[in-house]
Scaffold this motif. Structure first.
Motif, PDB file in Angstrom:
ATOM      1  N   GLN A   1      -5.772   7.542   1.097  1.00 53.85           N
ATOM      2  CA  GLN A   1      -6.253   8.911   0.923  1.00 53.85           C
ATOM      3  C   GLN A   1      -5.453   9.943   1.712  1.00 53.85           C
ATOM      4  N   TYR A   2      -4.644   9.488   2.671  1.00 57.44           N
ATOM      5  CA  TYR A   2      -3.938  10.426   3.545  1.00 57.44           C
ATOM      6  C   TYR A   2      -2.519  10.682   3.045  1.00 57.44           C
ATOM      7  N   ASP A   3      -2.157  11.958   2.928  1.00 58.50           N
ATOM      8  CA  ASP A   3      -0.798  12.310   2.510  1.00 58.50           C
ATOM      9  C   ASP A   3       0.182  12.267   3.673  1.00 58.50           C
TER      10      ASP A   3
ATOM     11  N   LEU B   1      -1.436   4.925  10.686  1.00 60.08           N
ATOM     12  CA  LEU B   1      -2.433   4.576  11.690  1.00 60.08           C
ATOM     13  C   LEU B   1      -3.675   3.986  11.040  1.00 60.08           C
ATOM     14  N   SER B   2      -4.087   4.555   9.914  1.00 61.99           N
ATOM     15  CA  SER B   2      -5.259   4.041   9.210  1.00 61.99           C
ATOM     16  C   SER B   2      -5.049   2.600   8.756  1.00 61.99           C
ATOM     17  N   SER B   3      -3.841   2.262   8.347  1.00 64.37           N
ATOM     18  CA  SER B   3      -3.569   0.898   7.878  1.00 64.37           C
ATOM     19  C   SER B   3      -3.496  -0.095   9.035  1.00 64.37           C
ATOM     20  N   TYR B   4      -3.204   0.390  10.257  1.00 60.70           N
ATOM     21  CA  TYR B   4      -3.135  -0.493  11.427  1.00 60.70           C
ATOM     22  C   TYR B   4      -4.510  -0.711  12.074  1.00 60.70           C
TER      23      TYR B   4
ATOM     24  N   GLY C   1       0.812  -1.209   0.000  1.00 56.76           N
ATOM     25  CA  GLY C   1       0.000   0.000   0.000  1.00 56.76           C
ATOM     26  C   GLY C   1       0.846   1.260   0.000  1.00 56.76           C
ATOM     27  N   GLU C   2       1.942   1.237   0.747  1.00 59.72           N
ATOM     28  CA  GLU C   2       2.831   2.405   0.777  1.00 59.72           C
ATOM     29  C   GLU C   2       3.489   2.639  -0.584  1.00 59.72           C
ATOM     30  N   LEU C   3       3.827   1.566  -1.276  1.00 63.01           N
ATOM     31  CA  LEU C   3       4.416   1.719  -2.609  1.00 63.01           C
ATOM     32  C   LEU C   3       3.401   2.293  -3.591  1.00 63.01           C
ATOM     33  N   TYR C   4       2.159   1.809  -3.520  1.00 65.03           N
ATOM     34  CA  TYR C   4       1.111   2.351  -4.398  1.00 65.03           C
ATOM     35  C   TYR C   4       0.858   3.828  -4.095  1.00 65.03           C
TER      36      TYR C   4
ATOM     37  N   ARG D   1      -9.009  -1.502   4.610  1.00 60.89           N
ATOM     38  CA  ARG D   1      -8.116  -0.660   5.411  1.00 60.89           C
ATOM     39  C   ARG D   1      -7.017  -0.053   4.552  1.00 60.89           C
ATOM     40  N   GLY D   2      -6.462  -0.866   3.663  1.00 55.25           N
ATOM     41  CA  GLY D   2      -5.407  -0.365   2.789  1.00 55.25           C
ATOM     42  C   GLY D   2      -5.886   0.745   1.880  1.00 55.25           C
TER      43      GLY D   2
END
Length: 612
Positions: A414-416, A423-426, A377-380, A408-409
């Motif tokens: 949506q957050y920069d 936190l959203s992914s956790y 998700g971080e790479l995308y 969740r991913g």
């Protein structure tokens, strides 16, 4: 591996050590000291692994009488450290004796040289200072409480501190737990009982009336990107050498060592090199499930054991076993978690403890090498425009996506801002749902993430995926997976070692360019490429299952869960809105995967019965 207990100006009966006797059934000891009007107690329960003789007895006092230590863990490079000491007449060959004198000669800052798993209390009587310390990745827990000025209690577990100090539930910390799935150090669910952060020292000054308690890190940053000029082929070769060295280093023991074996690559690699260093077949322990389920790894693990020359020993768990043992697991782990693999770990540790006192595990590879889906998700996120990312989550719900991890991913994209996105992914429960459940929103989780983000100097890292992995290694891993592993294995007097978290190995991994570890649709790249050189293709090409349990299906069984969680006569019901709890159960019945949410609430139900 052991259990420690102690206090300043809080009386401790020797019998209190019995509460942590499973951590150390082989020996026990208590020492009492008086200094500047303060009474200091050090207590210890010993699980004898290295130097089985009385020379390893604790608490251990230096020959000069100035220094005292109670130690829990293993220091794998202690012989190297011992060779650097001068003028010491050693009574035995334990690592405790090595580090007692190493700290005496070099000061507490020298703890950064320890390669191992550890928590300890160290007392300098001449300087009136007491120190509490936890290893860099938090593999061994350590709790403390400062209930009143001038008083302190500390222990490897919460239960003894609870006997010494009356404490109550912190509702704000409860909301934090519901958000993150675990309580990040220094928080627990209690108002006053705290955990030492991974890689930190707590300093206690007995020359001051209030004890002047402070906490400071001995880890200063992650080692990201320092080997940016190293070719990939050279990096793979060096990785293999360091991994093999780490595994062989952690075979240090005067008792038999076994393997916790899954069907995956991580534990297979550990087993490969451990077995190569042993003249006889090592025992490999695996847990599976009575009901047919895709998470069952017994067949794969047995194939691995046969290929590597291991002696395979297995056990199976069913839904009835789950209901029978979950309350005991909550009592053992002491901190509520949303991680369902606690249950199979209980049966796995119980199985292994029948035959050995030490096991090696493959834990820790996913965080350092990019094995989790959230890293993808971080790479995308790095190339998806913000306006498209903001549409992804709502679009997925519109099209009926029900996979909690996927949702969740997409929500996180949506957050920069790094910390908000992480936190959203956790997240287990969204903040608006937390408020409906317990009446209070979480406002602490971001602060806890920010602390390690700043400490690891994440802003200097080129990629957000590096930043997330650096935080995960020091937070999620320590206070979730490693926490329950320590508590459950030590409940059976079993020491669990994690070669993938060898300090030398992790420093090297973090120094590599992130694209050696993770790319789009590829994870743990260098790990897998090295594995191809030493493991059979049948192991390499298996579908990853992870260490899980069939709770998604189990929790769709009507009856038992509703009777437990919706009971209006429980302590749980005094903290939770049962109508909102019922909505979560209904969502799971309708096809949304709410297994983590349900498991966490179930764990909290039993936790309130025992600790609340």
């Amino acid at each position: 591996m052991c259990g420690i207990l102690g206090s300043v100006n809080v009386e401790i009966e020797d019998s209190l050590l019995d509460l942590i006797s499973r951590r150390g059934p082989d020996d026990s000891g208590v020492e009492r000291f008086s200094l500047n009007g303060n009474s200091v107690v050090f207590g210890h329960r010993r699980l004898s692994i290295l130097d089985l003789s009385p020379a390893g007895h604790q608490p251990m006092v230096s020959d000069c009488g100035r220094y005292v230590i109670v130690f829990n863990g293993e220091i794998y490079n202690h012989l190297e450290l011992r060779r650097k000491l001068s003028g010491v007449h050693f009574r035995g060959h334990s690592d405790t004796e090595t580090i007692l004198y190493y700290l005496a000669q070099n000061g507490l800052e020298a703890v950064e040289n320890f390669n191992g798993i550890f928590s300890f209390a160290f007392f300098d009587r001449e300087k009136s200072k007491l120190f509490l310390c936890r290893d860099p990745f938090g593999i061994k827990p350590l709790y403390y409480c400062n209930p009143k000025p001038g008083k302190l209690a500390f222990s490897s577990e919460i239960k003894p501190i609870q006997q010494l100090v009356h404490d109550s539930v912190d509702i704000v910390n409860l909301s934090e737990l519901l958000h993150l799935r675990y309580s990040p150090s220094p928080d627990t669910l209690f108002k006053n009982i705290r955990k030492v952060r991974p890689g930190h020292l707590v300093s206690v000054d007995l020359s001051t009336a209030d004890l002047g308690i402070t906490e400071s890190p001995f880890i200063l940053s992650a080692h990201s990107g320092l080997n940016s000029t190293l070719s990939y082929d050279d990096a793979v070769e060096q990785y293999g050498c360091l991994l093999q060295r780490a595994i062989e280093r952690q075979l240090m023991s005067d008792v038999e060592v076994g393997i916790l074996l899954s069907g995956g690559i991580d534990s297979a690699l550990v087993a490969k090199f451990a077995q190569a260093a042993n003249p006889r077949p090592m025992k490999a322990f695996t847990v599976g499930f009575k009901e047919q389920d895709e998470s069952d790894e017994i067949n794969d693990a047995q194939d691995t054991a046969m290929a590597l020359g291991l002696d395979s020993i297995v056990t199976k768990v069913g839904f009835d076993d789950f209901l029978d043992i979950i309350h005991s697991c909550v009592r053992i782990v002491e901190e509520p978690l949303a991680t369902t693999s606690i249950i199979p770990m209980y049966y796995l540790a119980k199985l292994a403890a029948h035959d050995v006192k030490v096991v090696l595990s493959g834990q820790g590879a996913d965080e350092s090498l990019g094995g989790y889906g959230r890293y993808q998700g971080e790479l995308y996120h790095s190339f998806i425009p913000s306006y498209l990312a903001r549409l992804a989550g709502p679009a997925a719900k519109l099209f009926g996506v029900r996979n909690d991890q996927v949702l969740r991913g997409l929500q996180a994209l949506q957050y920069d801002d790094d910390l908000t996105r992480f936190l959203s992914s956790y997240t287990v429960f969204q903040n608006d749902k937390i408020e409906k459940l317990v009446g209070v929103k979480d406002d602490k989780s971001l602060k806890r993430l920010e602390y390690f983000y700043d400490l690891m100097k994440c802003e200097k890292m080129k990629s957000s995926v590096q930043r997330m992995m650096a935080i995960d290694l020091r937070m999620n891993l320590a206070d979730d997976l490693l926490l329950y592993t320590d508590k459950i294995t030590m409940n059976f007097s079993l020491e669990c070692r994690v070669p993938m978290l060898d300090l030398e190995l992790v420093k090297y991994i973090e120094s590599l360019p992130y694209h050696y570890k993770v790319k789009l649709r590829q994870s743990k790249i260098i790990h897998r490429d090295f594995s191809k050189k030493v493991l059979p293709e049948s192991i390499i090409n298996r579908k990853k299952k992870g260490f899980q349990s069939p709770t998604k299906r189990w929790f769709r069984k009507q009856g038992p869960l509703q009777e437990i969680l919706l009971s209006g006569n429980s302590k749980f019901s005094t903290f939770f809105d049962l109508k909102e709890v019922g909505k979560v159960l209904d969502e799971h019945q309708r096809g949304m995967n709410r297994e983590r949410q349900i498991f966490l609430m179930l764990v909290l139900y039993y936790w309130f019965e025992d600790f609340g």
